[in-house]
Design a protein around this motif. Structure first.
Motif, PDB file in Angstrom:
ATOM      1  N   ARG A 141      10.879   8.744  62.567  1.00 16.25           N
ATOM      2  CA  ARG A 141      10.801   7.120  62.342  1.00 16.25           C
ATOM      3  C   ARG A 141      10.051   6.499  63.338  1.00 16.25           C
ATOM      4  O   ARG A 141       9.493   5.435  63.345  1.00 16.25           O
ATOM      5  CB  ARG A 141      12.368   6.895  62.888  1.00 16.25           C
ATOM      6  CG  ARG A 141      12.759   5.350  62.825  1.00 16.25           C
ATOM      7  CD  ARG A 141      12.504   4.927  61.227  1.00 16.25           C
ATOM      8  NE  ARG A 141      13.186   5.394  60.367  1.00 16.25           N
ATOM      9  CZ  ARG A 141      12.948   5.904  59.222  1.00 16.25           C
ATOM     10  NH1 ARG A 141      11.701   6.079  58.927  1.00 16.25           N
ATOM     11  NH2 ARG A 141      13.879   6.350  58.442  1.00 16.25           N
ATOM     12  N   ALA A 142       9.391   7.169  64.533  1.00 15.03           N
ATOM     13  CA  ALA A 142       8.419   6.582  65.381  1.00 15.03           C
ATOM     14  C   ALA A 142       7.099   6.342  64.620  1.00 15.03           C
ATOM     15  O   ALA A 142       6.104   5.831  64.976  1.00 15.03           O
ATOM     16  CB  ALA A 142       8.196   7.533  66.795  1.00 15.03           C
ATOM     17  N   GLU A 143       6.767   7.402  63.582  1.00 20.93           N
ATOM     18  CA  GLU A 143       5.605   7.353  62.974  1.00 20.93           C
ATOM     19  C   GLU A 143       5.636   6.805  61.529  1.00 20.93           C
ATOM     20  O   GLU A 143       4.577   6.099  61.026  1.00 20.93           O
ATOM     21  CB  GLU A 143       5.012   8.696  62.566  1.00 20.93           C
ATOM     22  CG  GLU A 143       5.021   9.486  64.242  1.00 20.93           C
ATOM     23  CD  GLU A 143       4.799  10.864  63.897  1.00 20.93           C
ATOM     24  OE1 GLU A 143       4.622  11.293  62.842  1.00 20.93           O
ATOM     25  OE2 GLU A 143       4.709  11.764  64.892  1.00 20.93           O
ATOM     26  N   LYS A 144       6.819   6.966  60.896  1.00 23.31           N
ATOM     27  CA  LYS A 144       6.855   6.425  59.308  1.00 23.31           C
ATOM     28  C   LYS A 144       8.049   5.789  59.084  1.00 23.31           C
ATOM     29  O   LYS A 144       9.085   5.692  59.613  1.00 23.31           O
ATOM     30  CB  LYS A 144       6.734   7.746  58.698  1.00 23.31           C
ATOM     31  CG  LYS A 144       5.875   8.626  58.702  1.00 23.31           C
ATOM     32  CD  LYS A 144       5.884   9.883  57.899  1.00 23.31           C
ATOM     33  CE  LYS A 144       4.579  10.521  57.915  1.00 23.31           C
ATOM     34  NZ  LYS A 144       3.383  10.276  57.351  1.00 23.31           N
ATOM     35  N   THR A 145       8.032   4.807  57.934  1.00 20.70           N
ATOM     36  CA  THR A 145       9.320   4.228  57.433  1.00 20.70           C
ATOM     37  C   THR A 145       9.795   4.745  56.341  1.00 20.70           C
ATOM     38  O   THR A 145      10.898   4.614  55.749  1.00 20.70           O
ATOM     39  CB  THR A 145       8.747   2.833  57.061  1.00 20.70           C
ATOM     40  OG1 THR A 145       7.930   3.006  56.123  1.00 20.70           O
ATOM     41  CG2 THR A 145       8.327   1.859  58.195  1.00 20.70           C
ATOM     42  N   ARG A 149      16.158   0.162  47.184  1.00 18.85           N
ATOM     43  CA  ARG A 149      15.998  -0.516  48.159  1.00 18.85           C
ATOM     44  C   ARG A 149      14.895  -0.532  48.838  1.00 18.85           C
ATOM     45  O   ARG A 149      14.124  -1.650  49.206  1.00 18.85           O
ATOM     46  CB  ARG A 149      17.230  -0.364  49.078  1.00 18.85           C
ATOM     47  CG  ARG A 149      18.652  -0.688  48.858  1.00 18.85           C
ATOM     48  CD  ARG A 149      19.688   0.032  49.479  1.00 18.85           C
ATOM     49  NE  ARG A 149      19.358  -0.151  51.104  1.00 18.85           N
ATOM     50  CZ  ARG A 149      19.914   0.615  51.882  1.00 18.85           C
ATOM     51  NH1 ARG A 149      20.463   1.924  51.288  1.00 18.85           N
ATOM     52  NH2 ARG A 149      19.460   0.549  53.053  1.00 18.85           N
ATOM     53  N   ALA A 150      14.033   0.605  48.651  1.00 18.80           N
ATOM     54  CA  ALA A 150      12.873   0.820  49.316  1.00 18.80           C
ATOM     55  C   ALA A 150      11.627   0.393  48.031  1.00 18.80           C
ATOM     56  O   ALA A 150      10.534   0.666  48.213  1.00 18.80           O
ATOM     57  CB  ALA A 150      12.657   2.393  49.601  1.00 18.80           C
ATOM     58  N   SER A 151      12.073   0.002  46.865  1.00 22.66           N
ATOM     59  CA  SER A 151      11.357  -0.462  45.998  1.00 22.66           C
ATOM     60  C   SER A 151      10.314   0.852  45.483  1.00 22.66           C
ATOM     61  O   SER A 151       9.181   0.453  45.319  1.00 22.66           O
ATOM     62  CB  SER A 151      10.566  -1.624  46.351  1.00 22.66           C
ATOM     63  OG  SER A 151      11.394  -2.776  46.742  1.00 22.66           O
ATOM     64  N   THR A 167      14.058   0.873  55.809  1.00 21.50           N
ATOM     65  CA  THR A 167      14.547   0.258  54.530  1.00 21.50           C
ATOM     66  C   THR A 167      15.794  -0.631  54.900  1.00 21.50           C
ATOM     67  O   THR A 167      15.799  -1.746  54.276  1.00 21.50           O
ATOM     68  CB  THR A 167      14.988   1.626  53.640  1.00 21.50           C
ATOM     69  OG1 THR A 167      13.809   2.111  53.159  1.00 21.50           O
ATOM     70  CG2 THR A 167      15.572   0.804  52.195  1.00 21.50           C
ATOM     71  N   THR A 168      16.852  -0.120  55.589  1.00 18.25           N
ATOM     72  CA  THR A 168      17.771  -0.914  55.877  1.00 18.25           C
ATOM     73  C   THR A 168      17.963  -1.889  56.755  1.00 18.25           C
ATOM     74  O   THR A 168      18.052  -3.091  56.559  1.00 18.25           O
ATOM     75  CB  THR A 168      18.783   0.014  56.689  1.00 18.25           C
ATOM     76  OG1 THR A 168      19.456   1.204  55.723  1.00 18.25           O
ATOM     77  CG2 THR A 168      20.323  -0.892  56.878  1.00 18.25           C
TER      78      THR A 168
END
Length: 243
Positions: A77-81, A127-129, A167-168
């Motif tokens: 999470r520190a690097e990517k979504t 939700r993340a399209s 995403t959330t």
């Protein structure tokens, strides 16, 4: 063990699971649903594969040999979504909350049903399209110098620097931007974001709100944009206009 399904169609799902039987069940479930699964057994193999290939979602077991899933989730999470679903045999509330606090998008407890796994994956990918072609045109909005773009799912701060949201977190902020000046209950937020968050509703939402405040508030401990309404829910105080 590293196993990858044949074919590359559909969303790419990375499964990090050291139990071969559970890993195979998850992979079969994913592949049978029109997605493509890759399986690795630990964090080292996970990072090695992620350097070679992009994934649309990660299913991450909490109890792994070496570095555990909570720690790996925090590092990712520190690097990517990239959306993350945590998988664990532990069902206690504290574990769910810790998972959400480190940036997981959802939580599945073993034993699980394949139907539940697929439903949660598809909900998060919607939700993340995944696949922008399916997204209707949506105009960007501004608030207090910030700019949120629903189509590209991007947030830029007043200095125009991009701010990474899960995403959330993005869905929550978008819901607030579309309902400024109105008290929104926790239950409404789950409906507006189509969220399938595991665990007690109130705690799950509160954790995500806390994470969102860390990113958009000057002082998260004294929030000015996103206020808590006692016994009511939350209120987004900023004026919102189309960009």
């Amino acid at each position: 063990m590293h196993m990858q399904a044949n074919g590359t169609k559909g969303p790419q799902i990375l499964i990090v699971e050291d139990d071969p039987e559970i890993g195979r069940l998850l992979a079969e479930t994913v592949n049978d649903s029109g997605m493509t699964a890759s399986i690795v057994e630990d964090g080292h193999a996970m990072y090695a594969l992620m350097r070679k290939q992009a994934f649309d979602l990660i299913i991450l077991d909490v109890m792994l040999p070496g570095e555990d899933g909570i720690s790996l989730c925090r590092r990712i999470r520190a690097e990517k979504t990239t959306p993350i679903i945590l998988l664990t045999a532990l069902g206690e509330e504290v574990d769910r909350i810790v998972g959400l606090e480190v940036g997981a998008d959802d939580y599945i407890t073993k034993p699980f049903s394949p139907r539940e796994v697929v439903a949660r994956i598809r909900s998060i990918l919607r939700r993340a399209s995944y696949g922008f072609a399916r997204v209707n045109g949506q105009r960007p909005m501004r608030f207090e110098g910030w700019r949120i773009d629903p189509l590209r799912r991007q947030l830029h701060d007043p200095s125009n620097a991009r701010v990474a949201l899960t995403t959330t977190e993005f869905d929550l902020l978008l819901a607030f931007c579309r309902n400024p000046g109105r008290i929104i209950t926790r239950e409404e937020l789950l409906t507006l974001t189509h969220s399938g968050l595991a665990g007690p509703i109130e705690r799950s939402v509160d954790v995500q709100i806390s994470r969102l405040r860390q990113k958009i508030e000057s002082d998260p401990k004294e929030p000015m944009l996103l206020k808590t309404v006692r016994l009511g829910g939350y209120l987004f105080t900023a004026a919102v206009e189309e960009a």
